[in-house]
Write a protein that holds these residues in place. Structure first.
Motif, short mmCIF file in Angstrom:
data_model
loop_
_atom_site.label_atom_id
_atom_site.label_comp_id
_atom_site.label_asym_id
_atom_site.label_seq_id
_atom_site.Cartn_x
_atom_site.Cartn_y
_atom_site.Cartn_z
N LYS A 1 0.86 -1.19 0.06
CA LYS A 1 0.04 -0.04 0.03
C LYS A 1 0.62 1.41 -0.03
CE LYS A 1 -4.04 -1.93 2.51
NZ LYS A 1 -5.13 -1.67 1.61
N PRO A 2 0.31 2.37 -0.48
CA PRO A 2 1.16 3.62 -0.70
C PRO A 2 1.85 4.14 0.58
CG PRO A 2 -0.93 3.78 -1.99
CD PRO A 2 -1.00 2.71 -1.17
N GLU A 3 1.28 3.68 1.79
CA GLU A 3 1.72 4.29 2.93
C GLU A 3 2.51 3.26 3.68
OE1 GLU A 3 -1.43 3.33 2.28
OE2 GLU A 3 -2.60 2.45 4.15
N ILE A 4 2.83 2.31 3.01
CA ILE A 4 3.86 1.24 3.60
C ILE A 4 5.01 1.52 2.79
CG2 ILE A 4 4.05 -1.33 3.83
CD1 ILE A 4 1.83 -0.49 5.45
#
Lengths: 79, 79
Positions: free
Chosen positions: A11-14
């Motif tokens: 995911k983008p926030e990972i």
């Protein structure tokens, strides 16, 4: 017999240390202009014709991806 | 800014224990009809517009794939 492709990405926030390592290495190796790299997994499945999309979605969500930290896409491609 | 996808897969003659493990597990978990699974890598690159296809091909061949044991595809996708 159908061929199904499942792409699984963090995911983008990972954080993605593998992709980050590639992105950092490229300028050092003489390749400029690559501003971001993210690395995920690519699965190719050979699937019997009677397997429906709902089943494929379940397989991708439960066994190929970790829904807590990953996004995924499922698509059929011509065999 | 363009988005480029590179998919890297083990060559057909190379054993793929990860994909094999998934293929063996699915029937046990109640999912029949998946006859083969192969697992590879999926890279998403953010690339400046002045990076040409030859440069992308070189990056994929030299740094993202191992040409001895892997095949790869490079394609541009709309951002």
């Amino acid at each position: 017999m159908a061929r199904v492709v499942v792409d699984v990405m963090p995911k983008p926030e990972i954080l993605d240390p593998q992709g980050q390592a590639v992105a950092n290495a490229l300028p050092r190796l003489g390749f400029d202009g690559i501003t971001a790299v993210r690395q995920g997994k690519h699965f190719e499945l050979e699937v019997a014709d009677d397997v429906d999309d709902a089943t494929l979605a379940k397989i991708a969500e439960n066994f190929l991806a970790n829904p807590v930290i990953e996004d995924w896409t499922v698509r059929r491609v011509e065999a």
